[in-house]
Design a protein around this motif. Structure first.
Motif, PDB file in Angstrom:
ATOM      1  N   ASP A  81      24.315 -25.912 -10.890  1.00 61.09           N
ATOM      2  CA  ASP A  81      25.525 -25.170 -11.236  1.00 61.09           C
ATOM      3  C   ASP A  81      25.874 -25.495 -12.683  1.00 61.09           C
ATOM      4  N   VAL A  82      25.197 -24.813 -13.604  1.00 59.91           N
ATOM      5  CA  VAL A  82      25.381 -25.121 -15.023  1.00 59.91           C
ATOM      6  C   VAL A  82      26.796 -24.788 -15.484  1.00 59.91           C
ATOM      7  N   ASP A  83      27.418 -23.769 -14.885  1.00 60.79           N
ATOM      8  CA  ASP A  83      28.798 -23.428 -15.268  1.00 60.79           C
ATOM      9  C   ASP A  83      29.746 -24.590 -14.984  1.00 60.79           C
ATOM     10  N   ALA A  84      29.602 -25.190 -13.810  1.00 61.94           N
ATOM     11  CA  ALA A  84      30.458 -26.320 -13.446  1.00 61.94           C
ATOM     12  C   ALA A  84      30.188 -27.513 -14.357  1.00 61.94           C
ATOM     13  N   PHE A  85      28.918 -27.729 -14.704  1.00 57.87           N
ATOM     14  CA  PHE A  85      28.562 -28.834 -15.587  1.00 57.87           C
ATOM     15  C   PHE A  85      29.189 -28.649 -16.960  1.00 57.87           C
ATOM     16  N   VAL A  86      29.113 -27.452 -17.502  1.00 59.18           N
ATOM     17  CA  VAL A  86      29.709 -27.169 -18.811  1.00 59.18           C
ATOM     18  C   VAL A  86      31.223 -27.325 -18.759  1.00 59.18           C
ATOM     19  N   THR A  87      31.836 -26.878 -17.670  1.00 61.78           N
ATOM     20  CA  THR A  87      33.287 -27.041 -17.530  1.00 61.78           C
ATOM     21  C   THR A  87      33.677 -28.506 -17.541  1.00 61.78           C
ATOM     22  N   THR A  88      32.927 -29.338 -16.811  1.00 57.23           N
ATOM     23  CA  THR A  88      33.204 -30.773 -16.804  1.00 57.23           C
ATOM     24  C   THR A  88      33.074 -31.365 -18.198  1.00 57.23           C
ATOM     25  N   LEU A  89      31.987 -31.040 -18.902  1.00 57.87           N
ATOM     26  CA  LEU A  89      31.781 -31.580 -20.246  1.00 57.87           C
ATOM     27  C   LEU A  89      32.872 -31.126 -21.210  1.00 57.87           C
ATOM     28  N   THR A  90      33.268 -29.870 -21.095  1.00 60.21           N
ATOM     29  CA  THR A  90      34.327 -29.356 -21.961  1.00 60.21           C
ATOM     30  C   THR A  90      35.630 -30.107 -21.707  1.00 60.21           C
ATOM     31  N   ASN A  91      35.947 -30.346 -20.440  1.00 56.81           N
ATOM     32  CA  ASN A  91      37.158 -31.110 -20.110  1.00 56.81           C
ATOM     33  C   ASN A  91      37.077 -32.529 -20.664  1.00 56.81           C
ATOM     34  N   GLY A 138      21.835 -20.554 -19.521  1.00 54.80           N
ATOM     35  CA  GLY A 138      23.172 -21.153 -19.586  1.00 54.80           C
ATOM     36  C   GLY A 138      23.189 -22.564 -20.123  1.00 54.80           C
ATOM     37  N   TRP A 139      22.029 -23.232 -20.109  1.00 57.49           N
ATOM     38  CA  TRP A 139      21.973 -24.621 -20.568  1.00 57.49           C
ATOM     39  C   TRP A 139      22.174 -24.741 -22.080  1.00 57.49           C
ATOM     40  N   GLU A 140      21.994 -23.639 -22.807  1.00 62.32           N
ATOM     41  CA  GLU A 140      22.182 -23.700 -24.254  1.00 62.32           C
ATOM     42  C   GLU A 140      23.618 -24.061 -24.645  1.00 62.32           C
ATOM     43  N   ARG A 141      24.536 -23.998 -23.679  1.00 59.79           N
ATOM     44  CA  ARG A 141      25.927 -24.384 -23.957  1.00 59.79           C
ATOM     45  C   ARG A 141      26.133 -25.894 -23.909  1.00 59.79           C
ATOM     46  N   VAL A 142      25.141 -26.635 -23.422  1.00 62.02           N
ATOM     47  CA  VAL A 142      25.307 -28.076 -23.228  1.00 62.02           C
ATOM     48  C   VAL A 142      25.085 -28.862 -24.507  1.00 62.02           C
ATOM     49  N   ALA A 143      23.975 -28.618 -25.195  1.00 64.92           N
ATOM     50  CA  ALA A 143      23.624 -29.415 -26.376  1.00 64.92           C
ATOM     51  C   ALA A 143      24.736 -29.486 -27.423  1.00 64.92           C
ATOM     52  N   PRO A 144      25.480 -28.388 -27.691  1.00 67.74           N
ATOM     53  CA  PRO A 144      26.552 -28.486 -28.683  1.00 67.74           C
ATOM     54  C   PRO A 144      27.679 -29.449 -28.281  1.00 67.74           C
ATOM     55  N   LEU A 145      27.738 -29.828 -27.007  1.00 66.14           N
ATOM     56  CA  LEU A 145      28.768 -30.756 -26.538  1.00 66.14           C
ATOM     57  C   LEU A 145      28.297 -32.214 -26.576  1.00 66.14           C
ATOM     58  N   ILE A 146      27.057 -32.440 -27.016  1.00 61.47           N
ATOM     59  CA  ILE A 146      26.475 -33.783 -27.081  1.00 61.47           C
ATOM     60  C   ILE A 146      26.439 -34.242 -28.534  1.00 61.47           C
ATOM     61  N   ASP A 147      26.871 -35.473 -28.775  1.00 61.86           N
ATOM     62  CA  ASP A 147      26.914 -36.012 -30.134  1.00 61.86           C
ATOM     63  C   ASP A 147      25.587 -36.620 -30.567  1.00 61.86           C
ATOM     64  N   VAL A 148      24.927 -37.334 -29.675  1.00 62.38           N
ATOM     65  CA  VAL A 148      23.643 -37.960 -30.010  1.00 62.38           C
ATOM     66  C   VAL A 148      22.750 -37.901 -28.776  1.00 62.38           C
ATOM     67  N   SER A 149      21.490 -37.493 -28.969  1.00 62.12           N
ATOM     68  CA  SER A 149      20.598 -37.272 -27.825  1.00 62.12           C
ATOM     69  C   SER A 149      19.328 -38.100 -27.963  1.00 62.12           C
ATOM     70  N   PHE A 150      18.810 -38.505 -26.804  1.00 65.07           N
ATOM     71  CA  PHE A 150      17.597 -39.316 -26.716  1.00 65.07           C
ATOM     72  C   PHE A 150      16.659 -38.674 -25.706  1.00 65.07           C
ATOM     73  N   PHE A 151      15.381 -38.533 -26.064  1.00 60.87           N
ATOM     74  CA  PHE A 151      14.381 -38.038 -25.122  1.00 60.87           C
ATOM     75  C   PHE A 151      13.514 -39.212 -24.692  1.00 60.87           C
ATOM     76  N   VAL A 152      13.339 -39.374 -23.383  1.00 57.37           N
ATOM     77  CA  VAL A 152      12.570 -40.496 -22.841  1.00 57.37           C
ATOM     78  C   VAL A 152      11.124 -40.067 -22.660  1.00 57.37           C
ATOM     79  N   GLY A 153      10.218 -40.678 -23.425  1.00 53.68           N
ATOM     80  CA  GLY A 153       8.798 -40.397 -23.310  1.00 53.68           C
ATOM     81  C   GLY A 153       8.103 -41.433 -22.446  1.00 53.68           C
ATOM     82  N   VAL A 154       7.126 -40.999 -21.660  1.00 54.03           N
ATOM     83  CA  VAL A 154       6.399 -41.913 -20.777  1.00 54.03           C
ATOM     84  C   VAL A 154       5.020 -41.333 -20.485  1.00 54.03           C
ATOM     85  N   ASP A 155       4.058 -42.178 -20.222  1.00 55.05           N
ATOM     86  CA  ASP A 155       2.714 -41.742 -19.864  1.00 55.05           C
ATOM     87  C   ASP A 155       2.747 -40.867 -18.603  1.00 55.05           C
TER      88      ASP A 155
END
Length: 206
Positions: A81-91, A138-155
């Motif tokens: 439910d990306v809409d609910a996730f974005v609403t939570t982050l916005t709040n 709809g996920w494109e609305r999430v990244a602008p709400l994040i200040d610093v991001s980390f991607f976890v790489g693994v074998d």
């Protein structure tokens, strides 16, 4: 993109990004990458000022996935439910009050409403999930709400082994666990790996 080799380095980056407002940190990675463990360790290291918000709480209910014909690929980008996730982050970014968020019970594979309470004094919000940097559906609305991001790489082989062990631990037979890890999980992992270049930093432990 810098590559971080320890939790200490991650903590240093987050501490350096702190400002006067709440800091939103995103920990991204494919299934089995270890992002949940890293996010939990980061919150523990940051202490009382930090809180963890896993994306898993925004899984659509299984009954709804059955209605949509998506139950056999639960965990794909369109099964949340990306809409609910974005609403939570916005709040959380713009509201000064208490915000309630769902958790997730892996044994029954269902979201549990309002079990995470995020108070205003929690000045660092650590998100962890697969699709925080995804740019469609709809996920494109999430990244602008994040200040610093980390991607976890693994074998790859380590990641698949972890997934099989996890699925068995939560009730799947070894055969079913392997089929899910190399089927739906692997398809999701390929999509998520494609978002790595958009992260600010890569975490690669061990």
């Amino acid at each position: 993109m810098s590559v971080l080799r320890s939790i200490d380095e991650v903590v240093t980056v987050v501490a350096g990004a702190r400002g006067d407002s709440r800091l939103v940190v995103g920990i991204v990675g494919p299934p089995g990458s270890g992002k949940s463990t890293i996010a939990a360790q980061l919150v523990e290291r940051l202490g009382d000022e930090a809180v963890l918000l896993p994306m898993d709480g925004y899984h659509l209910p299984q009954a709804r996935l059955v209605e949509l014909g998506r139950r056999d690929r639960m965990g794909a980008a369109d099964t949340f439910d990306v809409d609910a996730f974005v609403t939570t982050l916005t709040n959380l970014r713009f509201s000064g009050g208490l915000v309630l968020a769902p958790g997730f019970d892996r044994e029954i594979e269902e979201a549990i409403p309002d079990v995470i309470a995020i108070a205003p004094e929690k000045r660092v919000l650590v998100l962890e999930g697969n699709y925080l940097l995804h740019d469609t559906q709809g996920w494109e609305r999430v990244a602008p709400l994040i200040d610093v991001s980390f991607f976890v790489g693994v074998d790859h082989d380590i990641r698949v082994r972890r997934l099989v062990e996890r699925h068995v631990r939560f009730g799947k037979s070894p055969g079913a666990a392997a089929a899910w890890a190399t089927g739906p999980d692997e398809a999701n992992a390929r999509l998520i790996d494609g978002t790595a270049a958009w992260a600010d930093h890569e975490i690669r432990l061990g």
